[in-house]
Design a protein around this motif. Sequence first.
Motif, PDB file in Angstrom:
ATOM      1  N   SER A  31      -8.611  -1.709  -6.355  1.00 16.12           N
ATOM      2  CA  SER A  31      -8.441  -0.623  -7.314  1.00 16.12           C
ATOM      3  C   SER A  31      -7.545   0.451  -6.722  1.00 16.12           C
ATOM      4  N   LEU A  32      -6.809   1.130  -7.591  1.00 21.38           N
ATOM      5  CA  LEU A  32      -5.944   2.212  -7.121  1.00 21.38           C
ATOM      6  C   LEU A  32      -6.759   3.271  -6.395  1.00 21.38           C
ATOM      7  N   ASP A  33      -7.936   3.605  -6.906  1.00 20.76           N
ATOM      8  CA  ASP A  33      -8.746   4.647  -6.270  1.00 20.76           C
ATOM      9  C   ASP A  33      -9.063   4.286  -4.828  1.00 20.76           C
ATOM     10  N   ASP A  34      -9.439   3.027  -4.581  1.00 17.64           N
ATOM     11  CA  ASP A  34      -9.764   2.618  -3.217  1.00 17.64           C
ATOM     12  C   ASP A  34      -8.534   2.661  -2.319  1.00 17.64           C
ATOM     13  N   LEU A  35      -7.394   2.192  -2.835  1.00 20.95           N
ATOM     14  CA  LEU A  35      -6.178   2.182  -2.036  1.00 20.95           C
ATOM     15  C   LEU A  35      -5.717   3.596  -1.711  1.00 20.95           C
ATOM     16  N   ALA A  36      -5.759   4.477  -2.692  1.00 19.16           N
ATOM     17  CA  ALA A  36      -5.305   5.853  -2.468  1.00 19.16           C
ATOM     18  C   ALA A  36      -6.213   6.588  -1.496  1.00 19.16           C
ATOM     19  N   ALA A  37      -7.458   6.173  -1.425  1.00 12.72           N
ATOM     20  CA  ALA A  37      -8.410   6.858  -0.555  1.00 12.72           C
ATOM     21  C   ALA A  37      -8.338   6.401   0.890  1.00 12.72           C
ATOM     22  N   SER A  38      -7.799   5.201   1.131  1.00 15.75           N
ATOM     23  CA  SER A  38      -7.950   4.644   2.472  1.00 15.75           C
ATOM     24  C   SER A  38      -6.704   4.013   3.077  1.00 15.75           C
ATOM     25  N   SER A  39      -5.629   3.902   2.342  1.00 14.12           N
ATOM     26  CA  SER A  39      -4.482   3.116   2.823  1.00 14.12           C
ATOM     27  C   SER A  39      -3.300   3.993   3.211  1.00 14.12           C
ATOM     28  N   ARG A  40      -2.670   3.630   4.329  1.00  9.20           N
ATOM     29  CA  ARG A  40      -1.339   4.152   4.643  1.00  9.20           C
ATOM     30  C   ARG A  40      -0.319   3.319   3.864  1.00  9.20           C
ATOM     31  N   LEU A  44       0.000  -0.830   2.599  1.00  8.86           N
ATOM     32  CA  LEU A  44       0.360  -1.319   1.258  1.00  8.86           C
ATOM     33  C   LEU A  44       1.531  -2.279   1.312  1.00  8.86           C
ATOM     34  N   VAL A  45       2.484  -2.017   2.192  1.00  2.00           N
ATOM     35  CA  VAL A  45       3.617  -2.931   2.342  1.00  2.00           C
ATOM     36  C   VAL A  45       3.107  -4.316   2.735  1.00  2.00           C
ATOM     37  N   GLY A  46       2.199  -4.361   3.708  1.00  2.00           N
ATOM     38  CA  GLY A  46       1.640  -5.639   4.121  1.00  2.00           C
ATOM     39  C   GLY A  46       0.883  -6.319   3.002  1.00  2.00           C
ATOM     40  N   LEU A  47       0.132  -5.541   2.223  1.00  2.00           N
ATOM     41  CA  LEU A  47      -0.634  -6.106   1.109  1.00  2.00           C
ATOM     42  C   LEU A  47       0.284  -6.651   0.024  1.00  2.00           C
ATOM     43  N   LEU A  48       1.297  -5.892  -0.347  1.00  2.00           N
ATOM     44  CA  LEU A  48       2.175  -6.283  -1.447  1.00  2.00           C
ATOM     45  C   LEU A  48       3.047  -7.481  -1.108  1.00  2.00           C
ATOM     46  N   LEU A  49       3.440  -7.595   0.154  1.00  2.00           N
ATOM     47  CA  LEU A  49       4.363  -8.665   0.543  1.00  2.00           C
ATOM     48  C   LEU A  49       3.656  -9.872   1.149  1.00  2.00           C
ATOM     49  N   ASP A  50       2.354  -9.787   1.296  1.00  2.00           N
ATOM     50  CA  ASP A  50       1.599 -10.877   1.921  1.00  2.00           C
ATOM     51  C   ASP A  50       1.791 -12.185   1.158  1.00  2.00           C
ATOM     52  N   GLY A  51       2.218 -13.235   1.871  1.00  2.00           N
ATOM     53  CA  GLY A  51       2.412 -14.545   1.270  1.00  2.00           C
ATOM     54  C   GLY A  51       3.763 -14.739   0.614  1.00  2.00           C
ATOM     55  N   PHE A  52       4.547 -13.676   0.499  1.00  2.00           N
ATOM     56  CA  PHE A  52       5.844 -13.757  -0.172  1.00  2.00           C
ATOM     57  C   PHE A  52       7.024 -13.717   0.795  1.00  2.00           C
ATOM     58  N   VAL A  53       6.856 -13.111   1.958  1.00  2.00           N
ATOM     59  CA  VAL A  53       7.955 -12.930   2.904  1.00  2.00           C
ATOM     60  C   VAL A  53       7.581 -13.610   4.209  1.00  2.00           C
ATOM     61  N   ALA A  54       8.317 -14.633   4.581  1.00  2.00           N
ATOM     62  CA  ALA A  54       8.014 -15.392   5.791  1.00  2.00           C
ATOM     63  C   ALA A  54       8.252 -14.536   7.033  1.00  2.00           C
ATOM     64  N   GLY A  55       7.349 -14.658   8.004  1.00  2.00           N
ATOM     65  CA  GLY A  55       7.514 -13.962   9.271  1.00  2.00           C
ATOM     66  C   GLY A  55       7.109 -12.508   9.256  1.00  2.00           C
ATOM     67  N   LEU A  56       6.479 -12.032   8.187  1.00  2.00           N
ATOM     68  CA  LEU A  56       6.086 -10.627   8.115  1.00  2.00           C
ATOM     69  C   LEU A  56       4.837 -10.406   8.960  1.00  2.00           C
ATOM     70  N   GLY A 329       8.504   4.716  -2.629  1.00  2.00           N
ATOM     71  CA  GLY A 329       7.191   4.117  -2.808  1.00  2.00           C
ATOM     72  C   GLY A 329       7.233   2.797  -3.547  1.00  2.00           C
ATOM     73  N   ARG A 330       8.048   2.713  -4.585  1.00  2.00           N
ATOM     74  CA  ARG A 330       8.056   1.538  -5.458  1.00  2.00           C
ATOM     75  C   ARG A 330       8.799   0.346  -4.850  1.00  2.00           C
ATOM     76  N   VAL A 331       9.637   0.566  -3.835  1.00  2.00           N
ATOM     77  CA  VAL A 331      10.495  -0.510  -3.330  1.00  2.00           C
ATOM     78  C   VAL A 331       9.690  -1.706  -2.830  1.00  2.00           C
ATOM     79  N   ALA A 332       8.536  -1.483  -2.215  1.00  2.00           N
ATOM     80  CA  ALA A 332       7.733  -2.615  -1.733  1.00  2.00           C
ATOM     81  C   ALA A 332       7.227  -3.444  -2.905  1.00  2.00           C
ATOM     82  N   GLY A 333       6.870  -2.792  -3.998  1.00  2.00           N
ATOM     83  CA  GLY A 333       6.471  -3.532  -5.194  1.00  2.00           C
ATOM     84  C   GLY A 333       7.618  -4.332  -5.772  1.00  2.00           C
ATOM     85  N   TRP A 334       8.799  -3.748  -5.816  1.00  2.00           N
ATOM     86  CA  TRP A 334       9.971  -4.488  -6.307  1.00  2.00           C
ATOM     87  C   TRP A 334      10.197  -5.756  -5.479  1.00  2.00           C
ATOM     88  N   ILE A 335      10.090  -5.616  -4.159  1.00  2.00           N
ATOM     89  CA  ILE A 335      10.338  -6.763  -3.292  1.00  2.00           C
ATOM     90  C   ILE A 335       9.279  -7.840  -3.505  1.00  2.00           C
TER      91      ILE A 335
END
Length: 363
Positions: A31-40, A44-56, A329-335
């Motif tokens: 949930s957005l509330d949980d992410l906004a409360a606890s994430s750097r 989020l970059v790691g979460l959004l790109l997980d499984g999509f970018v090799a070698g990350l 902020g949005r660039v990681a989502g775009w990728i």
Amino acid sequence: MNNGLDDVVATETVMSDVDGLAGRLTIRGHSLDDLAASSRYEDLVGLLLDGFVAGLAQSEELAADLGEARTRVFEQLVPACAGLGPLSVTEALRAALAQLADGEDAATALRLVAAPAVLVPAIVRLRRGQAPIAPDAGAGHAADMLRMLRGADARPAEAAALDIYLVTVSDHGLNASTFAARVVASTHAGLTSSVLAALSALKGPLHGGAPGPVLDMLDAIAATGDAEAWLEAALDRGERLMGFGHRVYRVRDPRAEALKRSVQRLFASGGEGTGRLALAEGVEAAATRILARRKPDRPLQINVEFYTALLLEALGFPRESFTGVFAAGRVAGWIGHAREQALYGRLIRPQSRYVGPLPDRAA
């Protein structure tokens, strides 16, 4: 035919879900509330790109890699920014980003994530006649962005507020810029091309350009001292109230609530800006009452742009840079969306219905 593609499902995604009726935003199962409360933002970059970018890499190793990417972006792209003075901040950001080669690997992805955070402060400083400041690869992403803007370390509360903002806007369903990224990615053009397409879509005032005008509205209301009279007059002239209403949400935008809490904590931590916050809260209350009375069939509450404007202003970003900070902020989502489309989607090729004249035919 559905003009604007409202309610048309164009893809399946694991990236995010926007529930406009319930006012909920889910990003990769959280949930957005949980992410906004606890994430750097690095998390989020790691979460959004997980499984999509090799070698990350993950966790602290990813944060270190992102810091190194900021350094490389500064060395490669900032020298050319001095010649982009006639362009707006967003246009200069787009021109500088275009120097990055296309690719699909982790190095390309991280440089694209790093680029807006490095380039927006550099472009702002150049426009002020100041020299750009090199990144600190060991600093947090949000803290480093503020340091490069100001030339001094940010307070922890300020870095935390920018982190919350970058996390909050990191992904939001199939919006116009994300769809543009996926269209380009479906051709297998590469990540840089996809991000440039997304940034070009974000530049349009119907998508990413409204936070600045929110401040213009607040300034005008402050000058009159009568929020209700100003708002009523604006609506009588047929003007839109900036920062209110959303294409998807039928209730309050959950991102707006997260950002409002962040602004309140930021001002409380520094003891400054309380008058600006009180003005904004008064305008929000007055506008909500007026819109409910005058437009009872249209749910018009504050959206993400309303408190974004106060937050970015308080952190020292000039209004003309707000779209660029949104892109940071949005660039990681775009990728993430671009890679998901390239890996699992097809070439996006919808049909159109011809409504023009037909050629004359021989009898």
